[in-house]
Design a protein around this motif. Structure first.
Motif, PDB file in Angstrom:
ATOM      1  N   LYS A   1      65.218  48.127  37.765  1.00  0.00           N
ATOM      2  CA  LYS A   1      65.553  48.355  39.181  1.00  0.00           C
ATOM      3  C   LYS A   1      67.011  48.002  39.447  1.00  0.00           C
ATOM      4  O   LYS A   1      67.727  48.752  40.122  1.00  0.00           O
ATOM      5  N   GLN A   2      67.474  46.869  38.911  1.00  0.00           N
ATOM      6  CA  GLN A   2      68.882  46.493  39.078  1.00  0.00           C
ATOM      7  C   GLN A   2      69.792  47.515  38.404  1.00  0.00           C
ATOM      8  O   GLN A   2      70.859  47.842  38.931  1.00  0.00           O
TER       9      GLN A   2
ATOM     10  N   LYS B   1      64.740  58.947  37.001  1.00  0.00           N
ATOM     11  CA  LYS B   1      65.846  59.353  36.130  1.00  0.00           C
ATOM     12  C   LYS B   1      66.107  58.291  35.064  1.00  0.00           C
ATOM     13  O   LYS B   1      66.367  58.608  33.899  1.00  0.00           O
TER      14      LYS B   1
ATOM     15  N   CYS C   1      69.162  50.687  38.098  1.00  0.00           N
ATOM     16  CA  CYS C   1      69.187  51.858  38.987  1.00  0.00           C
ATOM     17  C   CYS C   1      70.174  51.649  40.135  1.00  0.00           C
ATOM     18  O   CYS C   1      70.934  52.566  40.467  1.00  0.00           O
ATOM     19  N   ASP C   2      70.164  50.458  40.712  1.00  0.00           N
ATOM     20  CA  ASP C   2      71.120  50.146  41.780  1.00  0.00           C
ATOM     21  C   ASP C   2      72.545  50.203  41.256  1.00  0.00           C
ATOM     22  O   ASP C   2      73.442  50.744  41.907  1.00  0.00           O
ATOM     23  N   TRP C   3      72.766  49.642  40.074  1.00  0.00           N
ATOM     24  CA  TRP C   3      74.096  49.617  39.461  1.00  0.00           C
ATOM     25  C   TRP C   3      74.593  51.028  39.152  1.00  0.00           C
ATOM     26  O   TRP C   3      75.736  51.371  39.415  1.00  0.00           O
ATOM     27  N   ALA C   4      73.695  51.868  38.605  1.00  0.00           N
ATOM     28  CA  ALA C   4      74.077  53.213  38.166  1.00  0.00           C
ATOM     29  C   ALA C   4      74.001  54.248  39.283  1.00  0.00           C
ATOM     30  O   ALA C   4      74.532  55.349  39.143  1.00  0.00           O
ATOM     31  N   GLY C   5      73.332  53.914  40.383  1.00  0.00           N
ATOM     32  CA  GLY C   5      73.199  54.870  41.474  1.00  0.00           C
ATOM     33  C   GLY C   5      72.212  55.980  41.169  1.00  0.00           C
ATOM     34  O   GLY C   5      72.393  57.113  41.611  1.00  0.00           O
ATOM     35  N   ILE C   6      71.173  55.661  40.385  1.00  0.00           N
ATOM     36  CA  ILE C   6      70.147  56.654  40.056  1.00  0.00           C
ATOM     37  C   ILE C   6      68.782  56.089  40.434  1.00  0.00           C
ATOM     38  O   ILE C   6      68.640  54.907  40.698  1.00  0.00           O
ATOM     39  N   GLY C   7      67.777  56.927  40.423  1.00  0.00           N
ATOM     40  CA  GLY C   7      66.423  56.500  40.742  1.00  0.00           C
ATOM     41  C   GLY C   7      65.656  56.060  39.497  1.00  0.00           C
ATOM     42  O   GLY C   7      66.086  56.298  38.357  1.00  0.00           O
TER      43      GLY C   7
END
Length: 80
Positions: free
Chosen positions: A9-10, A21, A12-18
């Motif tokens: 989850k972190q 993905k 995803c936040d860092w990479a800007g993806i869901g």
């Protein structure tokens, strides 16, 4: 973020993806996930390597298409 490893989850936040993905990238072998008991972790070195391996965005930006239902109606001008 200066962690050695982060949760999916972190990431995803860092990479800007869901999450979908992220797991597609993991299942395709492009991103390495580690397990610590039940917790899924991604090392920051793996996250940065994944980002560096993405293709460069050269060329024009993709054109956003507008759905017909979202398009604003334009009134025709009077020909007077």
């Amino acid at each position: 973020m200066e962690h050695g490893a982060i949760s999916v989850k972190q990431f995803c936040d860092w990479a800007g993806i869901g999450l979908t993905k992220a797991y597609e990238e993991i299942n395709a072998g492009r991103l390495t996930m580690r397990k610590l008991g039940r917790k899924s972790m991604i090392r920051m070195t793996d996250a940065e390597a994944w980002l560096a391996a993405l293709p460069a965005g050269t060329g024009p930006a993709p054109h956003k298409t507008v759905k017909q239902s979202e398009a604003k109606a334009v009134e025709p001008a009077d020909a007077t």
